[in-house]
Design a protein around this motif. Structure first.
Motif, PDB file in Angstrom:
ATOM      1  N   HIS B 266       0.727  -1.309  -0.295  1.00 32.50           N
ATOM      2  CA  HIS B 266       0.118   0.132  -0.097  1.00 32.50           C
ATOM      3  C   HIS B 266       0.809   1.172   0.025  1.00 32.50           C
ATOM      4  O   HIS B 266       0.632   2.251  -0.605  1.00 32.50           O
ATOM      5  CB  HIS B 266      -0.784   0.023   1.181  1.00 32.50           C
ATOM      6  CG  HIS B 266      -1.900   1.179   1.102  1.00 32.50           C
ATOM      7  ND1 HIS B 266      -2.910   1.444   0.428  1.00 32.50           N
ATOM      8  CD2 HIS B 266      -1.905   2.316   1.966  1.00 32.50           C
ATOM      9  CE1 HIS B 266      -3.508   2.329   0.649  1.00 32.50           C
ATOM     10  NE2 HIS B 266      -2.788   3.070   1.594  1.00 32.50           N
ATOM     11  N   PHE B 267       1.921   1.182   0.863  1.00 30.98           N
ATOM     12  CA  PHE B 267       2.908   2.355   0.815  1.00 30.98           C
ATOM     13  C   PHE B 267       3.413   2.632  -0.563  1.00 30.98           C
ATOM     14  O   PHE B 267       3.253   3.754  -1.023  1.00 30.98           O
ATOM     15  CB  PHE B 267       3.914   2.258   1.747  1.00 30.98           C
ATOM     16  CG  PHE B 267       4.995   3.038   1.714  1.00 30.98           C
ATOM     17  CD1 PHE B 267       4.868   4.297   2.450  1.00 30.98           C
ATOM     18  CD2 PHE B 267       6.297   2.924   1.262  1.00 30.98           C
ATOM     19  CE1 PHE B 267       5.990   5.141   2.677  1.00 30.98           C
ATOM     20  CE2 PHE B 267       7.362   3.653   1.239  1.00 30.98           C
ATOM     21  CZ  PHE B 267       7.151   4.963   1.903  1.00 30.98           C
ATOM     22  N   VAL B 268       3.826   1.578  -1.262  1.00 36.31           N
ATOM     23  CA  VAL B 268       4.320   1.859  -2.690  1.00 36.31           C
ATOM     24  C   VAL B 268       3.372   2.227  -3.675  1.00 36.31           C
ATOM     25  O   VAL B 268       3.568   3.259  -4.484  1.00 36.31           O
ATOM     26  CB  VAL B 268       5.467   0.814  -3.161  1.00 36.31           C
ATOM     27  CG1 VAL B 268       5.752   0.853  -4.419  1.00 36.31           C
ATOM     28  CG2 VAL B 268       6.177   0.226  -2.147  1.00 36.31           C
ATOM     29  N   TYR B 269       2.225   1.276  -3.635  1.00 33.87           N
ATOM     30  CA  TYR B 269       1.170   1.955  -4.438  1.00 33.87           C
ATOM     31  C   TYR B 269       0.659   3.181  -4.269  1.00 33.87           C
ATOM     32  O   TYR B 269       0.344   3.973  -5.371  1.00 33.87           O
ATOM     33  CB  TYR B 269       0.099   0.756  -4.569  1.00 33.87           C
ATOM     34  CG  TYR B 269       0.587  -0.392  -5.416  1.00 33.87           C
ATOM     35  CD1 TYR B 269       1.517  -1.162  -4.891  1.00 33.87           C
ATOM     36  CD2 TYR B 269       0.193  -0.596  -6.741  1.00 33.87           C
ATOM     37  CE1 TYR B 269       2.008  -2.193  -5.948  1.00 33.87           C
ATOM     38  CE2 TYR B 269       0.471  -1.461  -7.499  1.00 33.87           C
ATOM     39  CZ  TYR B 269       1.542  -2.438  -7.221  1.00 33.87           C
ATOM     40  OH  TYR B 269       1.927  -3.210  -7.935  1.00 33.87           O
ATOM     41  N   HIS B 270       0.446   3.577  -3.164  1.00 38.04           N
ATOM     42  CA  HIS B 270      -0.260   4.841  -2.885  1.00 38.04           C
ATOM     43  C   HIS B 270       0.752   6.057  -3.651  1.00 38.04           C
ATOM     44  O   HIS B 270       0.349   7.014  -4.026  1.00 38.04           O
ATOM     45  CB  HIS B 270      -0.248   5.265  -1.423  1.00 38.04           C
ATOM     46  CG  HIS B 270      -1.048   6.419  -1.082  1.00 38.04           C
ATOM     47  ND1 HIS B 270      -0.908   7.068   0.142  1.00 38.04           N
ATOM     48  CD2 HIS B 270      -1.858   7.093  -1.864  1.00 38.04           C
ATOM     49  CE1 HIS B 270      -1.710   8.036   0.321  1.00 38.04           C
ATOM     50  NE2 HIS B 270      -2.447   8.216  -0.946  1.00 38.04           N
ATOM     51  N   LYS B 271       2.073   5.825  -3.207  1.00 35.46           N
ATOM     52  CA  LYS B 271       3.081   6.755  -3.834  1.00 35.46           C
ATOM     53  C   LYS B 271       3.126   6.909  -5.270  1.00 35.46           C
ATOM     54  O   LYS B 271       3.152   7.981  -6.029  1.00 35.46           O
ATOM     55  CB  LYS B 271       4.314   6.553  -3.345  1.00 35.46           C
ATOM     56  CG  LYS B 271       4.564   6.536  -1.738  1.00 35.46           C
ATOM     57  CD  LYS B 271       4.632   7.971  -1.308  1.00 35.46           C
ATOM     58  CE  LYS B 271       4.724   7.822   0.397  1.00 35.46           C
ATOM     59  NZ  LYS B 271       4.257   9.046   1.052  1.00 35.46           N
TER      60      LYS B 271
END
Lengths: 263, 316
Positions: B266-271
């Motif tokens: 989620h961290f990577v995809y949100h960014k």
């Protein structure tokens, strides 16, 4: 006026007892900024450390400090359990075993002879946290427990709010404070696998975290071990650090059969 | 039209600003961070700050309102007009990202009160990958050091007023640098189920270092606390982290992002993906702070590059 009267009758009956331990946790309660406020909210019926005549009837909440080191401790614990509705483990010793629990991982006789070379009549047992002997309802970890958390707990029980320990690691609070990471500096800090809530007291003062609050429920011990291996630490060094305060709980956590309240 | 100032007379320029404004600039203490300065000699520009600029706009523990019996008073920040000096291009773009999301009065108040002065960074290190993140020019003033002078680009009227007295430059100077680290193909939307993410997630300690030092992470937690007499209390806002289990915990005890893998992804995809779809810019500004801060050296940019490589091979 009517309200005031009601309040006095409704006040919860509290007892503060200590078994084998340094009494440091009970001492934390007596600090001025903590004690006056607790005294206002609840009725401290029994407190052998500072009171001479103590109430002997049933209690609502009983705070217990210390580790079980003798058979007499178990008798006192069982008596207290019968007397009180809820048992609160106060401090690292009663929560996870504390420093005395280190003996579980050492040769008992050797330790015995090292500490007491002359007294051969003393019996030596394995120090255990109180939840191995009686049911514990609440835990207030840390060595010594934080005044903030004690106050929060007393506020919660007097206003019927649920009390929950944080499940975030020490690192979260430490990073939020903007401290430089001790792990990145090459020190063996247990921050990532230790339960937070202490406002990262030790790392803020440039001291490593010793894990006195026990493992964080979401800790990734496997990855942490891999990291330390990369940094050149041995398994022995890590285990020695983990055994300083909460060795028993860390061991159970790794074996995934934790009996502690929140896994 | 660029203005020009000698490198030696920058201190004089800043001392004049300190008289009228609170000047916030990178300093080196226990860590490198942005802090209000009184003397321009304190400024430390050699390395990127470890603590991001967002701490000034979103303080760690911010008082939102206080109540006493039945009276509620909302608390607004009292800040002097502020100048932020020495922010890098990535830091400034991070403010642009925050502007898109944060619309609350406290943030807006701080934002309106602030003039952003950027500084070209001469030494991007091996973690910087801002070139790949399509950064825009977002500043009131921007300094380019060149040939013993600072060439100052003007981005707004607010900024222009500060450099009115300076002479204009004869030629325009804009510098460009090259990052060693690059993200080649940022289209990873289809690779959510790829097992490659597990290697990174298994290394993750869930220590939340990445989100705390990220200049664009803005999730927060609101807490109400009452005083001991139960008649007074306060509501505070503090930062939260999506890498912790407690972040997605709801009443009843259920945590929606239970696994470390889903939190990390989620961290990577949100960014990289979700924010771009909604706001047309990347949330990541390529400052590389998360890579620098990670105790286990997780490098998600590498993982993305491996993904694009395998895709190319598959196409062939």
């Amino acid at each position: 006026m009517k309200q005031k009267k009601e309040n006095t009758t409704e006040k919860l009956k509290i007892g503060l007892y200590g078994i084998s331990g340094c009494a440091g946790c009970l001492l934390t309660v007596i600090y001025e900024d903590c004690f006056t406020e607790i005294n206002e909210l609840v009725d401290i019926k029994a407190f052998p450390l500072i009171k001479e005549d103590n109430y002997k009837g049933p209690l609502d909440y009983c705070f217990i400090e210390g580790t079980v080191c003798f058979d007499e401790d178990i008798i006192t614990l069982k008596k207290l359990r019968k007397r009180s509705k809820y048992i609160v483990a106060l401090g690292a010793c009663s929560h996870v075993g504390g420093v005395p629990s280190m003996k579980n991982f050492l040769n008992k006789d050797k330790v015995m002879r090292f500490v007491y070379p002359k007294y051969n009549h003393l019996k030596s047992t394995n120090p255990t946290p109180i939840n191995k002997h009686i049911k514990v309802d609440y835990y207030l970890p840390q060595c010594p427990p934080s005044k903030k958390e004690i106050l929060e707990f007393v506020q919660a029980i007097t206003s019927n709010r649920p009390f929950r320990l944080t499940e975030d690691p020490v690192c979260f609070e430490c990073r939020k404070k903007g401290n430089p990471c001790l792990l990145n500096q090459g020190q063996l800090c247990l921050g990532p696998i230790t339960r937070g809530g202490c406002d990262a007291l030790c790392p803020t003062n440039d001291t490593i975290c010793y894990g006195c609050r026990g493992p964080c429920p979401d800790a990734n011990i496997h990855a942490f071990k891999e990291l330390l291996k990369e940094k050149g630490y041995t398994q022995k060094e890590l285990v020695a650090k983990m055994q300083t305060f909460a060795g028993l709980q860390f061991k159970e956590f790794e074996e995934e059969k934790s009996t502690w309240l929140e896994k | 039209m660029q203005k020009i100032i000698k490198i030696n007379s920058l201190n004089e320029f800043l001392t004049n600003l300190i008289k009228d404004y609170t000047v916030i600039a990178p300093v080196k203490e226990r860590t490198t961070k942005f802090k209000a300065i009184l003397d321009p000699k304190q400024i430390y520009l050699d390395k990127i700050t470890k603590i991001p600029l967002k701490k000034f706009f979103l303080p760690e523990e911010e008082l939102l309102l206080a109540f006493k019996e039945n009276k509620i008073t909302e608390v607004r920040p009292k800040t002097k007009p502020t100048i932020i000096f020495g922010a890098r291009k990535c830091d400034l773009n991070a403010i642009n990202v925050l502007d898109k999301v944060m619309k609350d009065p406290n943030y807006m108040h701080r934002r309106k009160n602030t003039i952003l002065i950027g500084m070209y960074c001469t030494h991007p290190d091996k973690y910087c990958f801002c070139e790949s993140m399509e950064l825009i020019n977002f500043y009131d003033l921007f300094f380019y050091p060149y040939n013993g002078h600072y060439y100052i680009s003007i981005g707004s009227k607010k900024g222009e007023a500060l450099v009115k007295h300076l002479p204009s430059a004869k030629k325009e100077i804009t510098l460009k640098f090259k990052n060693t680290k690059k993200i080649k193909n940022k289209d990873i939307a289809a690779d959510y189920q790829n097992t490659i993410w597990e290697t990174d997630a298994n290394k993750c300690l869930s220590c939340s270092a990445c989100t705390v030092v990220c200049p664009t992470c803005n999730c927060f937690d609101i807490k109400d606390k009452s005083l001991i007499n139960k008649k007074q209390g306060r509501r505070t806002r503090s930062s939260a982290s999506c890498q912790l289990k407690s972040f997605s915990r709801v009443a009843g005890g259920k945590a929606f992002r239970d696994s470390r893998l889903s939190r990390f992804k989620h961290f990577v995809y949100h960014k990289i993906v979700y924010f771009k779809n909604r706001h047309k810019i990347y949330m990541c500004v390529g400052c590389g702070r998360c890579l620098r801060a990670c105790p286990t050296h997780i490098d998600w940019t590498k993982t993305i590059n491996i993904l694009s490589k395998t895709k190319k091979i598959q196409k062939k």
